[in-house]
Scaffold this motif. Structure first.
Motif, PDB file in Angstrom:
ATOM      1  N   ARG A 102       0.840  -1.185   0.000  1.00 20.96           N
ATOM      2  CA  ARG A 102       0.000   0.000   0.000  1.00 20.96           C
ATOM      3  C   ARG A 102       0.880   1.242   0.000  1.00 20.96           C
ATOM      4  O   ARG A 102       1.947   1.264   0.563  1.00 20.96           O
ATOM      5  N   GLY A 103       0.367   2.279  -0.649  1.00 19.22           N
ATOM      6  CA  GLY A 103       1.071   3.544  -0.585  1.00 19.22           C
ATOM      7  C   GLY A 103       1.810   3.922  -1.845  1.00 19.22           C
ATOM      8  O   GLY A 103       2.240   5.051  -1.992  1.00 19.22           O
ATOM      9  N   GLY A 104       1.972   2.997  -2.831  1.00 17.79           N
ATOM     10  CA  GLY A 104       2.616   3.322  -4.078  1.00 17.79           C
ATOM     11  C   GLY A 104       3.999   3.900  -3.875  1.00 17.79           C
ATOM     12  O   GLY A 104       4.814   3.370  -3.115  1.00 17.79           O
ATOM     13  N   TYR A 105       4.284   4.996  -4.573  1.00 18.96           N
ATOM     14  CA  TYR A 105       5.603   5.614  -4.485  1.00 18.96           C
ATOM     15  C   TYR A 105       5.928   6.053  -3.060  1.00 18.96           C
ATOM     16  O   TYR A 105       7.090   6.052  -2.657  1.00 18.96           O
ATOM     17  N   ALA A 106       4.916   6.430  -2.286  1.00 17.10           N
ATOM     18  CA  ALA A 106       5.165   6.850  -0.902  1.00 17.10           C
ATOM     19  C   ALA A 106       5.776   5.715  -0.092  1.00 17.10           C
ATOM     20  O   ALA A 106       6.617   5.941   0.786  1.00 17.10           O
ATOM     21  N   SER A 107       5.378   4.468  -0.395  1.00 15.50           N
ATOM     22  CA  SER A 107       5.927   3.328   0.351  1.00 15.50           C
ATOM     23  C   SER A 107       7.409   3.152   0.068  1.00 15.50           C
ATOM     24  O   SER A 107       8.155   2.648   0.906  1.00 15.50           O
ATOM     25  N   VAL A 108       7.857   3.556  -1.120  1.00 17.65           N
ATOM     26  CA  VAL A 108       9.267   3.450  -1.465  1.00 17.65           C
ATOM     27  C   VAL A 108      10.075   4.491  -0.692  1.00 17.65           C
ATOM     28  O   VAL A 108      11.142   4.200  -0.143  1.00 17.65           O
ATOM     29  N   PHE A 109       9.571   5.702  -0.630  1.00 16.72           N
ATOM     30  CA  PHE A 109      10.263   6.757   0.102  1.00 16.72           C
ATOM     31  C   PHE A 109      10.264   6.505   1.610  1.00 16.72           C
ATOM     32  O   PHE A 109      11.038   7.116   2.341  1.00 16.72           O
ATOM     33  N   ALA A 110       9.396   5.613   2.085  1.00 16.54           N
ATOM     34  CA  ALA A 110       9.385   5.281   3.510  1.00 16.54           C
ATOM     35  C   ALA A 110      10.620   4.475   3.905  1.00 16.54           C
ATOM     36  O   ALA A 110      10.946   4.372   5.087  1.00 16.54           O
ATOM     37  N   VAL A 111      11.324   3.906   2.911  1.00 14.42           N
ATOM     38  CA  VAL A 111      12.529   3.122   3.176  1.00 14.42           C
ATOM     39  C   VAL A 111      13.718   4.078   3.265  1.00 14.42           C
ATOM     40  O   VAL A 111      14.050   4.756   2.294  1.00 14.42           O
ATOM     41  N   ARG A 112      14.366   4.120   4.433  1.00 23.28           N
ATOM     42  CA  ARG A 112      15.418   5.107   4.668  1.00 23.28           C
ATOM     43  C   ARG A 112      16.573   4.975   3.685  1.00 23.28           C
ATOM     44  O   ARG A 112      17.079   5.970   3.164  1.00 23.28           O
ATOM     45  N   GLU A 113      16.992   3.751   3.406  1.00 25.28           N
ATOM     46  CA  GLU A 113      18.102   3.562   2.477  1.00 25.28           C
ATOM     47  C   GLU A 113      17.766   4.103   1.093  1.00 25.28           C
ATOM     48  O   GLU A 113      18.609   4.682   0.416  1.00 25.28           O
ATOM     49  N   PHE A 114      16.520   3.899   0.665  1.00 25.32           N
ATOM     50  CA  PHE A 114      16.166   4.376  -0.668  1.00 25.32           C
ATOM     51  C   PHE A 114      16.225   5.898  -0.739  1.00 25.32           C
ATOM     52  O   PHE A 114      16.588   6.451  -1.790  1.00 25.32           O
ATOM     53  N   ARG A 115      15.871   6.576   0.332  1.00 24.52           N
ATOM     54  CA  ARG A 115      15.942   8.045   0.310  1.00 24.52           C
ATOM     55  C   ARG A 115      17.369   8.503   0.050  1.00 24.52           C
ATOM     56  O   ARG A 115      17.612   9.470  -0.672  1.00 24.52           O
ATOM     57  N   ALA A 116      18.336   7.805   0.634  1.00 25.12           N
ATOM     58  CA  ALA A 116      19.733   8.144   0.382  1.00 25.12           C
ATOM     59  C   ALA A 116      20.122   7.820  -1.061  1.00 25.12           C
ATOM     60  O   ALA A 116      20.833   8.583  -1.720  1.00 25.12           O
ATOM     61  N   VAL A 117      19.647   6.678  -1.567  1.00 26.03           N
ATOM     62  CA  VAL A 117      19.906   6.302  -2.955  1.00 26.03           C
ATOM     63  C   VAL A 117      19.355   7.371  -3.897  1.00 26.03           C
ATOM     64  O   VAL A 117      20.019   7.813  -4.835  1.00 26.03           O
ATOM     65  N   PHE A 118      18.139   7.773  -3.631  1.00 30.09           N
ATOM     66  CA  PHE A 118      17.466   8.741  -4.493  1.00 30.09           C
ATOM     67  C   PHE A 118      18.197  10.081  -4.493  1.00 30.09           C
ATOM     68  O   PHE A 118      18.416  10.683  -5.551  1.00 30.09           O
ATOM     69  N   ALA A 119      18.582  10.546  -3.305  1.00 26.21           N
ATOM     70  CA  ALA A 119      19.277  11.833  -3.210  1.00 26.21           C
ATOM     71  C   ALA A 119      20.619  11.791  -3.925  1.00 26.21           C
ATOM     72  O   ALA A 119      20.984  12.708  -4.674  1.00 26.21           O
ATOM     73  N   ALA A 120      21.370  10.708  -3.728  1.00 29.90           N
ATOM     74  CA  ALA A 120      22.674  10.584  -4.370  1.00 29.90           C
ATOM     75  C   ALA A 120      22.524  10.464  -5.886  1.00 29.90           C
ATOM     76  O   ALA A 120      23.305  11.030  -6.654  1.00 29.90           O
ATOM     77  N   HIS A 121      21.515   9.717  -6.319  1.00 30.51           N
ATOM     78  CA  HIS A 121      21.252   9.562  -7.748  1.00 30.51           C
ATOM     79  C   HIS A 121      20.966  10.920  -8.385  1.00 30.51           C
ATOM     80  O   HIS A 121      21.492  11.250  -9.460  1.00 30.51           O
ATOM     81  N   THR A 122      20.139  11.715  -7.727  1.00 28.51           N
ATOM     82  CA  THR A 122      19.792  13.035  -8.251  1.00 28.51           C
ATOM     83  C   THR A 122      21.024  13.926  -8.360  1.00 28.51           C
ATOM     84  O   THR A 122      21.248  14.595  -9.380  1.00 28.51           O
ATOM     85  N   LEU A 123      21.839  13.922  -7.310  1.00 26.35           N
ATOM     86  CA  LEU A 123      23.052  14.753  -7.315  1.00 26.35           C
ATOM     87  C   LEU A 123      23.995  14.347  -8.444  1.00 26.35           C
ATOM     88  O   LEU A 123      24.495  15.185  -9.196  1.00 26.35           O
ATOM     89  N   SER A 124      24.253  13.059  -8.558  1.00 30.44           N
ATOM     90  CA  SER A 124      25.232  12.619  -9.550  1.00 30.44           C
ATOM     91  C   SER A 124      24.715  12.812 -10.968  1.00 30.44           C
ATOM     92  O   SER A 124      25.478  13.140 -11.878  1.00 30.44           O
TER      93      SER A 124
END
Length: 451
Positions: free
Chosen positions: A45-67
């Motif tokens: 449940r939660g779609g994309y929000a459920s992915v952002f609820a995972v702490r490691e993924f938030r770091a992956v996402f931020a680093a991906h955006t920066l690079s």
């Protein structure tokens, strides 16, 4: 249009976990009430929000955006720098093209790195290598030949980074619905980086010289490395470093991928549509010139497909269930190049934009294809397979751009694009038929659609 890979990106603190253990907050691959992808996991449940609820993924996402932003800006800045130093349009264009060419070598010969060493170490080292190469580009004493070699080095590292990150994403998010949505988000960032990065690079170059802009991108790689080091868990390597040489390990991984009938078909389905889909963007400038429109219209043509891609990904990830996304993979892939047939009538900007946006929307088939791929790849092969897959995606786009340019030397641009739409559709339909045969043979359709 660039599928998902562009440059290095990331993954995110907690205690080390055993291989295959589910990270905190991520859906486990199996267990009570949480079946694995291979057995048909229900959508969380939660779609994309459920992915952002995972702490490691938030770091992956931020680093991906920066690079990603760093790579896009550095590509523009380095192209400008080489032109300023040489006055040669050929060398300036070659600088940009070198972002594609080393992908095949790096993805084939270095793929074993993704499984032989702990993923976090691989990701951090890749970012540091890229930061070091970019820092050397900034030095006034670096000759043009050195700039081109450093550009190749960054491009050769990129597929190892991207493949390792994708394989790690399955550890961070599990192999089910969250993995698919996480991959979708990273692709959306990649497309958005094309829209924002070139604009940001142009603005930045009006404020600082080209070397100054390149220096700023070195900082983005370092920030990505910090996020990866302190935002991701340490996981053990999937393979044994001592068993064979790196080269043999890498080539053996490629052999295993192409020896498996279904995995081979899935890999080719990731490669073939991008080979053809880049043609309208590669020929956008001569097409705009041919129909007598200015640079503003050219910008609209270049943006249309990425905008459609982002909209298609968001709709499929937010609205459609995993079962529906699995059912539409082959129909959408089969028709993703058909909008190019509109070019046969040499359309104006509005109709051409509609064709490009429709093609972008059809790329939503990638979500279901991601699920099939991660279910088909054995865990011990995952890093090498995904490195090879991402390297191939970038390589075929470079080949597709070059082939479209060659064809446009002999035929009108609108005929080239329409012809590519026909040829590409036939190739994709052949692959779709092969995928369907392996799906029925292996019961692979049950991996996603049951439950």
């Amino acid at each position: 249009m660039t599928a998902e890979p562009i440059p290095p990106a990331p993954t995110a603190p907690a205690a080390p976990t055993a291989a295959g253990a589910a990270p905190s907050g991520a859906a486990p691959s199996g267990g009570a009430g949480q079946p694995s992808a291979a057995t048909g996991s229900p959508s969380p449940r939660g779609g994309y929000a459920s992915v952002f609820a995972v702490r490691e993924f938030r770091a992956v996402f931020a680093a991906h955006t920066l690079s990603l932003l760093g790579v896009v800006v550095s590509e523009i800045s380095l192209t400008v720098l080489v032109y300023d130093l040489t006055g040669s349009p050929l060398l300036s264009a070659l600088t940009f093209a070198l972002g594609f060419l080393p992908y095949l070598l790096g993805g084939t010969l270095l793929a074993g790195v993704a499984d032989r060493y702990p993923a976090r170490r691989v990701l951090v080292v890749c970012d540091l290598v890229c930061a070091g190469c970019v820092a050397l580009m900034v030095l006034p004493t670096t000759p043009v030949a050195g700039l081109l070699v450093l550009r190749c080095a960054v491009a050769a590292v990129a597929p190892v980074f991207n493949g390792t990150r994708m394989a790690t994403l399955a550890d961070v998010l599990g192999q089910g619905e969250r993995f698919v949505l996480g991959r979708s988000l990273l692709r959306i960032v990649s497309q958005s980086a094309l829209l924002a990065g070139f604009g940001a690079g142009g603005v930045l170059l009006t404020l600082v010289p080209a070397r100054g802009a390149i220096a700023i991108t070195a900082a983005t790689f370092l920030c990505s490395a910090v996020l990866l080091r302190f935002g991701t868990r340490r996981r053990p390597a999937r393979g044994d470093v001592r068993k064979v040489s790196l080269l043999r390990d890498s080539l053996d991984g490629a052999r295993q991928v192409f020896a498996d009938r279904r995995l081979r078909a899935l890999t080719l389905m990731f490669w073939v549509p991008p080979l053809f889909v880049v043609a309208p963007e590669a020929l956008a400038a001569p097409y705009a010139d041919g129909i007598g429109v200015g640079t503003a219209a050219l910008g609209l043509l270049m943006c249309a497909m990425p905008v459609g891609h982002i909209a298609g990904e968001l709709f499929a990830g937010s609205v459609l269930s995993a079962a529906v996304r699995a059912r539409i993979v082959l129909p959408l892939a089969g028709c993703c190049l058909l909008p190019f047939l509109l070019y046969a009538v040499r359309p104006g900007v509005p109709l051409a934009m509609m064709a490009l946006a429709l093609s972008g929307l059809a790329s939503a088939y990638s979500l279901g294809l991601d699920q099939w791929y991660v279910a088909a790849v054995p865990e011990e092969l995952r890093g090498r397979a995904m490195t090879l897959m991402t390297a191939g995606m970038m390589t075929v786009q470079g080949i597709g751009m070059a082939a479209a340019g060659v064809a446009a030397e002999f035929l009108p641009v609108h005929q080239v694009v329409a012809g590519i739409g026909v040829l590409g559709t036939l190739c994709v339909l052949v692959l779709a038929a092969e995928l369907r045969r392996t799906e029925l043979r292996d019961g692979a359709d049950q991996h996603v659609t049951s439950g």
